[in-house]
Design an enzyme around this catalytic site. Structure first.
Site, PDB file in Angstrom:
ATOM      1  N   ARG A 161      65.966  -9.797  33.281  1.00  0.00           N
ATOM      2  CA  ARG A 161      65.317  -8.514  34.037  1.00  0.00           C
ATOM      3  C   ARG A 161      66.124  -7.836  35.127  1.00  0.00           C
ATOM      4  O   ARG A 161      67.070  -8.620  34.665  1.00  0.00           O
ATOM      5  CB  ARG A 161      64.253  -8.806  34.645  1.00  0.00           C
ATOM      6  CG  ARG A 161      63.163  -7.275  35.508  1.00  0.00           C
ATOM      7  CD  ARG A 161      61.770  -7.508  35.750  1.00  0.00           C
ATOM      8  NE  ARG A 161      63.181  -8.353  37.143  1.00  0.00           N
ATOM      9  CZ  ARG A 161      61.958  -8.395  38.267  1.00  0.00           C
ATOM     10  NH1 ARG A 161      60.640  -8.354  38.325  1.00  0.00           N
ATOM     11  NH2 ARG A 161      62.985  -8.929  40.075  1.00  0.00           N
ATOM     12  N   ASP A 173      49.021  -2.146  43.998  1.00  0.00           N
ATOM     13  CA  ASP A 173      50.313  -2.689  44.010  1.00  0.00           C
ATOM     14  C   ASP A 173      51.407  -1.560  43.881  1.00  0.00           C
ATOM     15  O   ASP A 173      51.480  -1.430  42.299  1.00  0.00           O
ATOM     16  CB  ASP A 173      50.374  -3.741  43.160  1.00  0.00           C
ATOM     17  CG  ASP A 173      51.511  -4.772  44.262  1.00  0.00           C
ATOM     18  OD1 ASP A 173      52.123  -4.052  44.371  1.00  0.00           O
ATOM     19  OD2 ASP A 173      50.897  -5.796  44.043  1.00  0.00           O
ATOM     20  N   TYR A 227      61.901  -4.291  50.529  1.00  0.00           N
ATOM     21  CA  TYR A 227      62.612  -4.673  50.414  1.00  0.00           C
ATOM     22  C   TYR A 227      63.689  -5.016  49.318  1.00  0.00           C
ATOM     23  O   TYR A 227      64.548  -4.907  48.582  1.00  0.00           O
ATOM     24  CB  TYR A 227      62.553  -6.435  50.598  1.00  0.00           C
ATOM     25  CG  TYR A 227      61.879  -6.976  49.606  1.00  0.00           C
ATOM     26  CD1 TYR A 227      61.703  -7.790  48.654  1.00  0.00           C
ATOM     27  CD2 TYR A 227      60.134  -7.714  50.738  1.00  0.00           C
ATOM     28  CE1 TYR A 227      60.661  -7.922  48.298  1.00  0.00           C
ATOM     29  CE2 TYR A 227      59.959  -8.133  50.260  1.00  0.00           C
ATOM     30  CZ  TYR A 227      59.423  -9.034  48.767  1.00  0.00           C
ATOM     31  OH  TYR A 227      58.610  -9.588  48.113  1.00  0.00           O
ATOM     32  N   LYS A 228      62.332  -4.028  47.597  1.00  0.00           N
ATOM     33  CA  LYS A 228      62.543  -3.768  46.555  1.00  0.00           C
ATOM     34  C   LYS A 228      63.456  -2.133  46.672  1.00  0.00           C
ATOM     35  O   LYS A 228      64.605  -2.203  47.129  1.00  0.00           O
ATOM     36  CB  LYS A 228      61.988  -3.657  45.679  1.00  0.00           C
ATOM     37  CG  LYS A 228      61.751  -5.569  45.850  1.00  0.00           C
ATOM     38  CD  LYS A 228      59.617  -5.537  44.415  1.00  0.00           C
ATOM     39  CE  LYS A 228      59.376  -6.487  44.711  1.00  0.00           C
ATOM     40  NZ  LYS A 228      58.418  -7.707  44.560  1.00  0.00           N
ATOM     41  N   PHE A 255      51.044  -9.607  38.843  1.00  0.00           N
ATOM     42  CA  PHE A 255      52.244 -10.647  39.560  1.00  0.00           C
ATOM     43  C   PHE A 255      51.646 -11.690  40.300  1.00  0.00           C
ATOM     44  O   PHE A 255      50.409 -11.495  40.065  1.00  0.00           O
ATOM     45  CB  PHE A 255      53.207  -9.666  40.733  1.00  0.00           C
ATOM     46  CG  PHE A 255      53.989 -10.464  41.291  1.00  0.00           C
ATOM     47  CD1 PHE A 255      55.351 -10.588  40.364  1.00  0.00           C
ATOM     48  CD2 PHE A 255      53.981 -11.381  42.817  1.00  0.00           C
ATOM     49  CE1 PHE A 255      56.765 -11.256  41.672  1.00  0.00           C
ATOM     50  CE2 PHE A 255      55.183 -11.946  43.068  1.00  0.00           C
ATOM     51  CZ  PHE A 255      56.533 -11.549  42.186  1.00  0.00           C
TER      52      PHE A 255
HETATM   53  C1  LIG Z   1      57.673  -8.620  44.642  1.00  0.00           C
HETATM   54  C2  LIG Z   1      55.860  -8.493  45.228  1.00  0.00           C
HETATM   55  C3  LIG Z   1      55.569  -9.021  45.356  1.00  0.00           C
HETATM   56  C4  LIG Z   1      56.424  -9.558  46.683  1.00  0.00           C
HETATM   57  O1  LIG Z   1      54.911 -10.407  47.115  1.00  0.00           O
HETATM   58  P1  LIG Z   1      55.399 -10.505  48.992  1.00  0.00           P
HETATM   59  O2  LIG Z   1      54.223 -11.153  49.649  1.00  0.00           O
HETATM   60  O3  LIG Z   1      56.307 -10.202  49.667  1.00  0.00           O
HETATM   61  O4  LIG Z   1      56.015 -11.788  48.977  1.00  0.00           O
HETATM   62  C5  LIG Z   1      54.355  -8.461  44.899  1.00  0.00           C
HETATM   63  N1  LIG Z   1      53.570  -8.369  44.601  1.00  0.00           N
HETATM   64  C6  LIG Z   1      54.408  -7.733  42.975  1.00  0.00           C
HETATM   65  C7  LIG Z   1      53.754  -6.388  42.126  1.00  0.00           C
HETATM   66  C8  LIG Z   1      55.906  -7.422  43.601  1.00  0.00           C
HETATM   67  O5  LIG Z   1      56.963  -6.984  42.551  1.00  0.00           O
END
Ligand SMILES: *Cc1c(COP(=O)(O)O)cnc(C)c1O
Length: 431
Positions: free
Chosen positions: A403, A229, A254-255, A152
Site C-alpha cells: 500500500r 468511517d 494520526y493518519k 477495516f
Molecule cells: C485506521 C483505521 C481505524 C483505526 O481505529 P483505532 O481505534 O484508531 O485503532 C479504524 N477504521 C479504519 C477504517 C481505519 O482505517
C-alpha cells in the site's frame, strides 16, 4: 457526488502527472503546495537520515516541524504554569472547539456536532450502540447492522462484539473490494430491519472512495441511520457531512491529520439526532454538569454527551496545528495534489511495475479513489521487508498488497518516484 473543485494550476499538475511524461522534479517545481513540505519534521539524525521515501503517511503522518517546540510550550505553559486552572481556562472546551474546527476545515460540518475523544474503535462502539438503542426505542423492529466484508478489521470486530452482546443481526455486503461498495449494494441489503449502516468512505485497502451522498440517501430511504468511517478520508479527500445528510461519522487523527501515535479520534453526530441518541458508556465528562458531582447520570444536552472520561488534551495538540496547516493550504488544493500524486503513482506502476507482474488493486478513476493505492504481487511481503531496510516505507497488507500512501502536504513527486523505483529494484533483486 460533487466533483472536487480544482484550481487551474492544480488541474494542470494533475493532468501532467497523469500523462507521466514530466520528470518528478518538474512536477515538484509546478506543485503549488510544494512549500508545505518544509513544514514537516525530517530529522537528519541517526533515526531519520535513512528515509528515502515515506509512503505510509496514511497510517502515521509525519510530525510537523513545529510539534517538538509546541509540545514543549504546552508542557511549560498551560500544564506547567496554569496547572489545574487550565481545565477551566481552556481545556474543558477543547473536545468541542477542536471538533468544531475539524468540522469547519475538513468535515463539512457546522459547529456543535463534532467531538474529539477516545479512539476510533471506542467511538464506533459508542455511536453504533447509541444508534441501535435509538432505533429500538422507535419500536419499528430495526435490529440489524449493515456493513461490508472488506471493511477495516476494527469496524467488523466492533460490530461482531455488539452482535454478541446484544443479539443484533449483521447483514453483510459482499462487494468486490476493487470496485467498492456502491449505492446498489447498499440498496440490496438495507431494508425494514436495518437499524444502522456502517461503511468506510475510503476503503483502507483499495483506496476506493464511495459515493457518500448517494449511499446516505439509500440508507435513509430504507429508514436506517448511516455511520461513515472517515479514517482514510479526513484531510485527504472532500468530506461534506452536512451536505451528504450523514447521521454519524467517526475517524482518526494520526493518519492525514498528523496527530501522532494514538492521537484521539473524532465523532460527528448530526445536531437534530443528538437528543435522541444516548451513548452506552456513561461517564462524568459526558454528563450535563460534570462538576455538580450529582448522584444520577443526566447526559449533556449537546454533543458533549458522547464524551465519557477526561479528554486527552495533551494528545490533541499536534492535530490542532495540522488542522491550521490544512486550512492554510485549502482542502481543494489538498485534494488536487492527492489526485496528482495517485495518478502519478499509477502511471509509474504501469511503466515500472506492471512489466514485472505487479497488478494494480485500486480504482483508475480518480473520482473513485482516495489518497493511496494498493498494488499486488506474491512477493510483496519480502519486498516490503527489503524496502524498509532501504529507507523506503510503504505498508504491507495481506495477502500480498503493498500500500502506497500519499500524504498530500508532506509527499513530493521525487519521493514517490524514488519509492516506485525502489519497489522495482527490490523485485528485481529477489527474482
Ligand atoms: C485506521 C483505521 C481505524 C483505526 O481505529 P483505532 O481505534 O484508531 O485503532 C479504524 N477504521 C479504519 C477504517 C481505519 O482505517
Amino acid at each position: 457526488m460533487d466533483a472536487p473543485e480544482f484550481g487551474a494550476a492544480e488541474h494542470d499538475a494533475a493532468l501532467a502527472a497523469a500523462a507521466g511524461d514530466l520528470t518528478a522534479a518538474a512536477l515538484d517545481a509546478a506543485d503549488p503546495l510544494a512549500r508545505f513540505r518544509d513544514r514537516f519534521l525530517r530529522p537528519a539524525g541517526p533515526h531519520g537520515e535513512a528515509v528515502v521515501a515515506y509512503l505510509d503517511g496514511n497510517s502515521l503522518g509525519r510530525p510537523l516541524a513545529e510539534t517538538p517546540a509546541k509540545l514543549g510550550e504546552f508542557v511549560a505553559g498551560p500544564w506547567g504554569e496554569r496547572l489545574i486552572r487550565a481545565w477551566d481556562e481552556e481545556w474543558m472546551d477543547e473536545p468541542t472547539s477542536v471538533g468544531d474546527r475539524l468540522g469547519e476545515v475538513v468535515l463539512g460540518a457546522a459547529a456543535g456536532q463534532t467531538i474529539v475523544a477516545d479512539s476510533t474503535s471506542v467511538l464506533l462502539y459508542k455511536l453504533l450502540r447509541a444508534a441501535l438503542d435509538a432505533q429500538a426505542a422507535a419500536g419499528e423492529g430495526r435490529t440489524e447492522i449493515v456493513l461490508d466484508r472488506d471493511n477495516f478489521p476494527t469496524d467488523r470486530f466492533i460490530v461482531e462484539g455488539i452482535a454478541a452482546e446484544r443479539g443484533t443481526r449483521i447483514a453483510w455486503i459482499e462487494a468486490d473490494p476493487l470496485t467498492g461498495v456502491r449505492p446498489a449494494d447498499v440498496a440490496a441489503v438495507a431494508g425494514p430491519r436495518t437499524a444502522v449502516v456502517l461503511l468506510s468512505h475510503v476503503a483502507y485497502r483499495s483506496g476506493f472512495m464511495a459515493d457518500a451522498a448517494a449511499i446516505t440517501q439509500v440508507a435513509h430511504d430504507a429508514g436506517a441511520l448511516i455511520l461513515w468511517d472517515l479514517c482514510h478520508s479526513a484531510a485527504s479527500v472532500p468530506v461534506e457531512l452536512d451536505a451528504w445528510g450523514a447521521d454519524l461519522a467517526v475517524g482518526c487523527t494520526y493518519k492525514y491529520l498528523n496527530g501522532g501515535p494514538g492521537a484521539p479520534a473524532f465523532a460527528y453526530v448530526r445536531s437534530d439526532l443528538q437528543g435522541r441518541l444516548r451513548q452506552p458508556i456513561w461517564g462524568w465528562m459526558g454528563a450535563a454538569d460534570p462538576f455538580g458531582m450529582t448522584h444520577a447520570y443526566e447526559p449533556a444536552g449537546d454533543v458533549r454527551r458522547f464524551i465519557t472520561g477526561t479528554p486527552p488534551i495533551l494528545a490533541m495538540q499536534p492535530l490542532k496545528h495540522m488542522l491550521e496547516l490544512v486550512a492554510e493550504a485549502g482542502m481543494d488544493a489538498v485534494r488536487a495534489k492527492s489526485v496528482a500524486l495517485t495518478e502519478r503513482a499509477i502511471a509509474l506502476h504501469d511503466a515500472l511495475l506492471a512489466p514485472l507482474g505487479v497488478e494494480l488493486a485500486s480504482p483508475r478513476d480518480p473520482a473513485e479513489r482516495g489518497s493511496h493505492i494498493t498494488v499486488n504481487h506474491p512477493r510483496f511481503r519480502e519486498v516490503t521487508a527489503l524496502l524498509w531496510q532501504r529507507g523506503v516505507i510503504p505498508d504491507f497488507r495481506p495477502p500480498h498488497g503493498l500500500r502506497i500512501g500519499l500524504s498530500p502536504l508532506s509527499t513530493s513527486f521525487a519521493e514517490l518516484q524514488a519509492g516506485m523505483e525502489a519497489i522495482r529494484d527490490a523485485l528485481g533483486d529477489l527474482a
